[in-house]
Design an enzyme around this catalytic site. Structure first.
Site, short mmCIF file in Angstrom:
data_model
loop_
_atom_site.label_atom_id
_atom_site.label_comp_id
_atom_site.label_asym_id
_atom_site.label_seq_id
_atom_site.Cartn_x
_atom_site.Cartn_y
_atom_site.Cartn_z
N LYS A 117 71.55 29.45 -79.07
CA LYS A 117 70.34 29.98 -79.34
C LYS A 117 69.65 30.89 -78.08
O LYS A 117 68.98 31.56 -78.36
CB LYS A 117 69.03 28.72 -79.55
CG LYS A 117 69.46 28.15 -80.91
CD LYS A 117 68.06 27.12 -81.18
CE LYS A 117 68.30 26.48 -82.43
NZ LYS A 117 67.14 25.70 -82.73
N LYS A 199 78.11 27.49 -92.43
CA LYS A 199 77.08 26.63 -92.96
C LYS A 199 76.14 27.59 -93.62
O LYS A 199 75.68 28.61 -92.96
CB LYS A 199 76.87 25.65 -91.82
CG LYS A 199 75.49 25.11 -92.09
CD LYS A 199 74.99 24.18 -91.07
CE LYS A 199 73.49 23.76 -91.08
NZ LYS A 199 72.86 22.93 -90.25
N LYS A 202 69.35 28.93 -93.37
CA LYS A 202 67.92 29.66 -93.43
C LYS A 202 67.71 30.85 -92.52
O LYS A 202 66.84 31.83 -92.99
CB LYS A 202 66.73 28.63 -93.55
CG LYS A 202 66.63 28.04 -92.43
CD LYS A 202 65.47 26.68 -92.39
CE LYS A 202 65.39 25.74 -91.42
NZ LYS A 202 64.76 24.78 -91.74
#
Ligand code: TRP
Length: 334
Positions: A117, A199, A202
């Site tokens: 991140k 994976k 969103k």
């Protein structure tokens, strides 16, 4: 819940950011609906976690309401599950602070999600992003949680929560239950439709990579039609054909068919048919949820009442743990 034996506690949460994908549904929420008979279940909307990445306030409010409405529409009964908003239970932030003082910089620096991140949001590597796993540990430990249903990407965070619990238990004895990961019976991990090794996320820049639980039938058909497969032209359930395997997973999760039944159905068929049938099955699975969602999300008063009631229940139990912790670390009780 009086005069009932105490059931083991299950705790999990989802961030109210972006859309809710069929990965959230098939990998998490759908399985959670099976649990309240055997467990005391807490499912939070982790809005405190979500602001580690900048959120637009209006959008955050909307996403929060949508997630709660989705929890209910997907079959989580708010009378049987504690569905609540993390930010409404002050004990989370308070325990997180205390746990911060028992967590090492080195441990947090090793978290792969932090590394990812901070690369992705290089302009905003804030302290909250760094201590994110400590807040997650507080979420879990506050409720003396036995089991935590999580995806592989959260394993490292759960491991840290366990380490923190053990550390405090060693120093003060008997403070926390040491939680374990819960692996559900089904729990397919739905992958990206565009890069099926990854994976489904969103936050993928390519909207064709994920399907929202609120997508319209036409969008669903379109995205599945464009899903990446391979050039073998044979329907097998194998890691060598991740795209086809992912479609089969979506098909199986959307129907009551077993893997064997599905493979039989698609034997000798082309990918066009697999895609068409997968889209049909998914649309049929989501339709009643979408209807229910539309009804519930419009009822603001109902949603507020649920958050209030369940938030109070959660706070009551969280406070028991927090009080114990404060006393043990040496804070004066006033
Ligand atoms: N970090 C989790 C995720 O992004 C969400 C989360 C926050 C969570 N607190 C939790 C999950 C406690 C399980 C238990 O998926």
């Amino acid at each position: 819940m009086e005069n009932q034996e105490k059931k083991p506690v299950i705790y999990s949460g989802i961030q109210p950011t972006g859309v809710i994908t069929i990965g959230n549904y098939f990998g998490a929420v759908k399985n959670w609906t099976q649990l309240p008979e055997q467990y005391d279940c807490y499912y939070s909307i982790v809005d405190l976690h979500s602001i580690t990445v900048r959120q637009e306030p209006k959008k955050l409010r909307e996403n929060t309401k949508n997630l709660l409405a989705f929890y209910i529409a997907a079959g989580l009964d708010p009378k049987q599950n504690i569905l609540y908003l993390q930010s409404s239970v002050r004990q989370h932030a308070e325990l997180a602070w205390i746990l911060n003082c028992f967590t090492y910089m080195g441990e947090l620096s090793r978290m792969t999600q932090f590394k990812d991140k901070s690369q992705k949001h290089g302009e905003n590597i804030n302290a909250g992003l760094f201590t994110y796993p400590v807040l997650m540990a507080a979420d879990i430990l506050l409720y003396q949680t036995d089991l935590v249903p999580i995806g592989d990407d959260q394993k490292q965070h759960l491991e840290l929560a366990r380490d923190i619990a053990i550390r405090l238990n060693n120093e003060y004895s008997g403070l926390f239950k040491v939680p374990e990961a819960y692996y559900g019976k089904v729990g397919a991990r739905i992958k990206s439709l565009q890069e099926p090794e990854k994976k489904m996320s969103k936050s993928d820049e390519n909207v064709n990579a994920f399907i929202s639980v609120l997508d319209e039938p036409a969008q669903i058909r379109n995205k599945i039609k464009r899903a990446v497969t391979d050039s073998l032209g044979e329907v097998n359930y194998t890691d060598d054909q991740p795209g086809v395997k992912n479609l089969l997973d979506i098909y199986i999760c959307s129907t009551k068919e077993t893997k064997e039944q599905a493979l039989e159905k698609f034997a000798g068929q082309g990918y066009g048919y697999l895609k068409e049938e997968t889209a049909n099955a998914l649309i049929a699975e989501l339709e009643p949820i979408q209807k229910e969602f539309a009804r519930i999300v419009a009822d603001k008063a109902y949603l507020e009442e649920i958050l209030k009631e369940n938030g109070q229940k959660a706070a009551y139990n969280a406070e028991k743990t927090l009080r114990k912790v404060k006393k043990k670390v040496g804070f004066l009780e006033i």
